[in-house]
Design a protein around this motif. Structure first.
Motif, short mmCIF file in Angstrom:
data_model
loop_
_atom_site.label_atom_id
_atom_site.label_comp_id
_atom_site.label_asym_id
_atom_site.label_seq_id
_atom_site.Cartn_x
_atom_site.Cartn_y
_atom_site.Cartn_z
N ASP A 1 9.08 6.34 0.67
CA ASP A 1 8.26 6.82 -0.64
C ASP A 1 7.18 7.34 -0.48
OD1 ASP A 1 9.22 4.40 -1.38
OD2 ASP A 1 8.95 3.30 0.51
N ASP B 1 0.82 -1.66 -5.96
CA ASP B 1 0.71 -0.89 -4.60
C ASP B 1 -0.06 0.56 -3.65
OD1 ASP B 1 2.00 1.02 -2.28
OD2 ASP B 1 3.64 1.13 -3.63
N PHE C 1 5.02 3.86 -8.46
CA PHE C 1 4.97 2.55 -7.93
C PHE C 1 4.51 1.27 -8.79
CE2 PHE C 1 4.29 5.94 -4.49
CZ PHE C 1 5.31 6.01 -3.94
N HIS D 1 5.20 1.98 3.25
CA HIS D 1 5.94 2.69 2.34
C HIS D 1 6.88 2.91 3.49
CE1 HIS D 1 3.78 3.90 -1.43
NE2 HIS D 1 4.23 3.01 -0.89
N HIS E 1 -3.13 7.14 -0.02
CA HIS E 1 -3.16 5.70 0.63
C HIS E 1 -4.58 5.02 1.13
CE1 HIS E 1 -1.68 3.06 2.90
NE2 HIS E 1 -2.84 3.57 4.17
#
Length: 169
Positions: A93, A84, A80, A89, A48
């Motif tokens: 997810d 994304d 995803f 999330h 992320h």
């Protein structure tokens, strides 16, 4: 470059160092471990924070994200859409970010870091005042956006380091 951009390069370098340290020596099971079964895993946090950096730097640079340009989205094989970045999330997810190895995570992060440093090397102090997002009040400048990415990434890198510490208990 200028003193301001040198500071930004240093800040992004610190994120890169933490990412490398956090994943070093961990296997995919450890990277995917979630404290209490619901918290974010190291793999998700590193993915992320790197996606955010890639997305936001590409946005201000006017370039394609490294994630798609270099086919990292295919290498990761996550369920995803390519665009994304993990924002918003759910716990379900987060659970889908699994089976990732340390090398894959650090190689993608290294590629994004190199792209970030390359972009920062093109900037002058005057560029940091350029408005890059008028959807906020006040509008967001390039300097503010870059500091926002640094702040967000450092928080997530710190969270990943905390999770790693819990693994050793």
């Amino acid at each position: 470059m200028s003193a301001s951009t040198d500071l930004l390069v240093d800040a992004f370098g610190r994120i890169h160092e933490v990412v490398e340290e956090v994943v070093d020596g961990l296997d995919s099971e450890e990277l995917g471990a979630r404290p209490d079964g619901r918290a974010n895993s190291i793999a998700w946090l590193v993915w992320h924070l790197t996606r955010v950096q890639d997305d936001h730097i590409a946005g201000v640079a006017g370039t394609e994200q490294i994630w798609t340009a270099d086919k990292w989205h295919e290498a990761f094989g996550l369920p995803f859409p390519a665009e994304d970045i993990g924002y918003g999330h759910s716990r379900k997810d987060v659970a889908k970010v699994r089976g990732l190895g340390a090398e894959l995570l650090t190689d993608y992060h290294a590629a994004v870091h190199e792209g970030t440093v390359r972009y920062l090397s093109t900037l002058a102090v005057k560029d940091l005042g350029r408005v890059v997002d008028r959807s906020w009040s006040p509008p967001v400048t390039l300097g503010v956006r870059l500091i926002s990415v640094v702040a967000d990434d450092l928080q997530h890198a710190g969270q990943a380091a905390y999770v790693r510490g819990l693994l050793g208990r």
